[in-house]
Design a protein around this motif. Sequence first.
Motif, short mmCIF file in Angstrom:
data_model
loop_
_atom_site.label_atom_id
_atom_site.label_comp_id
_atom_site.label_asym_id
_atom_site.label_seq_id
_atom_site.Cartn_x
_atom_site.Cartn_y
_atom_site.Cartn_z
N HIS A 139 -77.87 -56.70 -44.74
CA HIS A 139 -77.75 -56.86 -43.17
C HIS A 139 -77.13 -58.06 -43.04
O HIS A 139 -77.35 -59.13 -43.30
CB HIS A 139 -79.21 -57.06 -42.64
N PHE A 140 -75.80 -57.77 -42.17
CA PHE A 140 -74.92 -58.75 -42.08
C PHE A 140 -74.99 -59.24 -40.50
O PHE A 140 -75.09 -58.38 -39.32
CB PHE A 140 -73.44 -58.09 -42.20
N GLU A 141 -75.17 -60.41 -40.48
CA GLU A 141 -75.58 -61.08 -39.01
C GLU A 141 -74.46 -62.20 -38.72
O GLU A 141 -74.75 -63.23 -39.28
CB GLU A 141 -76.98 -61.79 -39.13
N PRO A 142 -73.29 -61.98 -38.16
CA PRO A 142 -72.54 -62.97 -37.72
C PRO A 142 -72.84 -64.08 -36.61
O PRO A 142 -73.43 -63.42 -35.88
CB PRO A 142 -71.43 -62.16 -37.16
N HIS A 143 -72.48 -65.14 -36.88
CA HIS A 143 -72.85 -66.36 -35.74
C HIS A 143 -71.21 -66.74 -35.45
O HIS A 143 -70.77 -67.62 -36.44
CB HIS A 143 -73.67 -67.18 -36.31
N GLY A 144 -70.91 -66.28 -34.58
CA GLY A 144 -69.52 -66.72 -34.11
C GLY A 144 -68.42 -65.84 -34.06
O GLY A 144 -68.48 -64.92 -34.76
N LYS A 145 -67.43 -65.82 -33.13
CA LYS A 145 -66.44 -64.77 -33.08
C LYS A 145 -65.58 -64.68 -34.35
O LYS A 145 -65.44 -63.43 -34.62
CB LYS A 145 -65.41 -65.04 -31.95
N ARG A 146 -65.52 -65.71 -35.25
CA ARG A 146 -64.69 -65.41 -36.56
C ARG A 146 -65.48 -64.51 -37.42
O ARG A 146 -64.90 -63.74 -38.13
CB ARG A 146 -64.78 -66.75 -37.28
N TYR A 147 -66.65 -64.49 -37.62
CA TYR A 147 -67.70 -63.90 -38.21
C TYR A 147 -67.87 -62.37 -37.81
O TYR A 147 -68.19 -61.30 -38.54
CB TYR A 147 -68.94 -64.56 -38.62
N GLU A 148 -67.86 -62.36 -36.21
CA GLU A 148 -68.03 -60.92 -35.78
C GLU A 148 -66.75 -60.14 -36.33
O GLU A 148 -66.96 -58.97 -36.53
CB GLU A 148 -67.88 -60.97 -34.20
N ARG A 149 -65.43 -61.03 -36.24
CA ARG A 149 -64.15 -59.99 -36.80
C ARG A 149 -64.30 -60.04 -38.14
O ARG A 149 -64.09 -58.85 -38.35
CB ARG A 149 -62.97 -60.96 -36.34
N LEU A 150 -65.10 -60.81 -38.80
CA LEU A 150 -65.14 -60.50 -40.37
C LEU A 150 -66.00 -59.02 -40.71
O LEU A 150 -65.63 -58.42 -41.27
CB LEU A 150 -65.65 -61.87 -41.18
N VAL A 151 -67.24 -59.27 -40.11
CA VAL A 151 -67.91 -57.90 -40.31
C VAL A 151 -67.23 -56.82 -39.84
O VAL A 151 -67.49 -55.56 -40.29
CB VAL A 151 -69.33 -58.07 -39.48
N THR A 152 -66.89 -56.67 -38.42
CA THR A 152 -65.89 -55.43 -37.89
C THR A 152 -64.96 -55.06 -39.06
O THR A 152 -64.93 -54.05 -39.44
CB THR A 152 -65.44 -55.96 -36.69
N ALA A 153 -64.08 -56.02 -39.67
CA ALA A 153 -63.13 -55.38 -40.35
C ALA A 153 -63.53 -55.10 -41.69
O ALA A 153 -63.24 -54.29 -42.43
CB ALA A 153 -62.34 -56.72 -40.75
N LEU A 154 -64.88 -55.52 -42.27
CA LEU A 154 -65.40 -54.83 -43.29
C LEU A 154 -66.10 -53.39 -43.21
O LEU A 154 -65.94 -52.77 -44.30
CB LEU A 154 -66.69 -55.97 -43.78
N CYS A 155 -66.78 -53.52 -41.92
CA CYS A 155 -67.06 -52.20 -41.67
C CYS A 155 -66.04 -51.01 -41.49
O CYS A 155 -66.30 -50.08 -42.16
CB CYS A 155 -68.16 -52.33 -40.31
N GLN A 156 -64.91 -51.54 -40.93
CA GLN A 156 -63.71 -50.43 -40.89
C GLN A 156 -63.40 -50.42 -42.25
O GLN A 156 -62.78 -49.04 -42.67
CB GLN A 156 -62.74 -51.06 -40.00
N LYS A 157 -63.03 -51.19 -43.19
CA LYS A 157 -62.93 -50.98 -44.61
C LYS A 157 -63.57 -50.05 -45.13
O LYS A 157 -63.15 -49.07 -45.99
CB LYS A 157 -62.62 -52.15 -45.22
N ILE A 158 -64.87 -50.01 -45.04
CA ILE A 158 -65.78 -49.14 -45.64
C ILE A 158 -65.63 -47.74 -45.13
O ILE A 158 -65.75 -46.88 -45.69
CB ILE A 158 -67.39 -49.76 -45.63
N SER A 159 -65.66 -47.59 -43.73
CA SER A 159 -65.46 -46.23 -43.13
C SER A 159 -64.04 -45.68 -43.52
O SER A 159 -64.21 -44.58 -43.86
CB SER A 159 -65.30 -46.51 -41.57
#
Length: 162
Positions: A139-159
Motif C-alpha cells: 500500500h503506497f501512501e504519499p505525503h506531499g505532491k512530489r510523492y503523489e506524482r511518484l505514485v501516479t507515475a508508478l501506477c501508470q507504468k504498471i498499467s
Amino acid sequence: MMMAWTCETSDGHETKALGRLLAAQLHGGEVLCLIGELGTGKTTFVQGIAEGLGITQPVISPTFVLVREYSGRLSLFHVDAYRLQSLSAAEVQRQIGLWEYEERGGVVVMEWADLIADALPAERLDIHFEHTKSGRRLHFEPHGKRYERLVTALCQKISAAD
C-alpha cells in the motif's frame, strides 16, 4: 492526483520487479519509508530498487550497521530503523545524520520507518507491506505532491505493462 494506491505481488520476483519499476521513476532526494512485519518483502523490494538504479552489489539488510550505502545511477541509502526505535527524533538525527543522506541527492529507503515516526520528514512515501494468502500486499501512501506524482507515475507504468 492519486492519493494512495495498493497492489499485490505473488512472489519475491514480482516484488523485486515492482521495486525496479519504482526506481525508474526516482530522481534523487526521495525518502521511501517501508513498514511491515518480518518477511513481508521489504528487503526484497529494496533489492529491486537497487537493481533499477543499476547497483550491482548484493543488497542486504543494514540491521547491525544502521545504514548501507550503494552507488548506481543514484546513491541508495538503505536504512534499518529497528534499533533506533527507543531514540527521540533529535537522537536519531544525531546518531546517523539521517536527513543528510537525503540532501546528498540519493534515495533514502528506510525499513521499519514506523518505529521512528517522530523523526520522519513530513514529505515522504510510506509503503506498507503485508502478507496475503497469495503473496504480499503493498500500500503506497504519499505525503506531499512530489510523492503523489511518484505514485501516479508508478501506477501508470504498471498499467502500461499490463
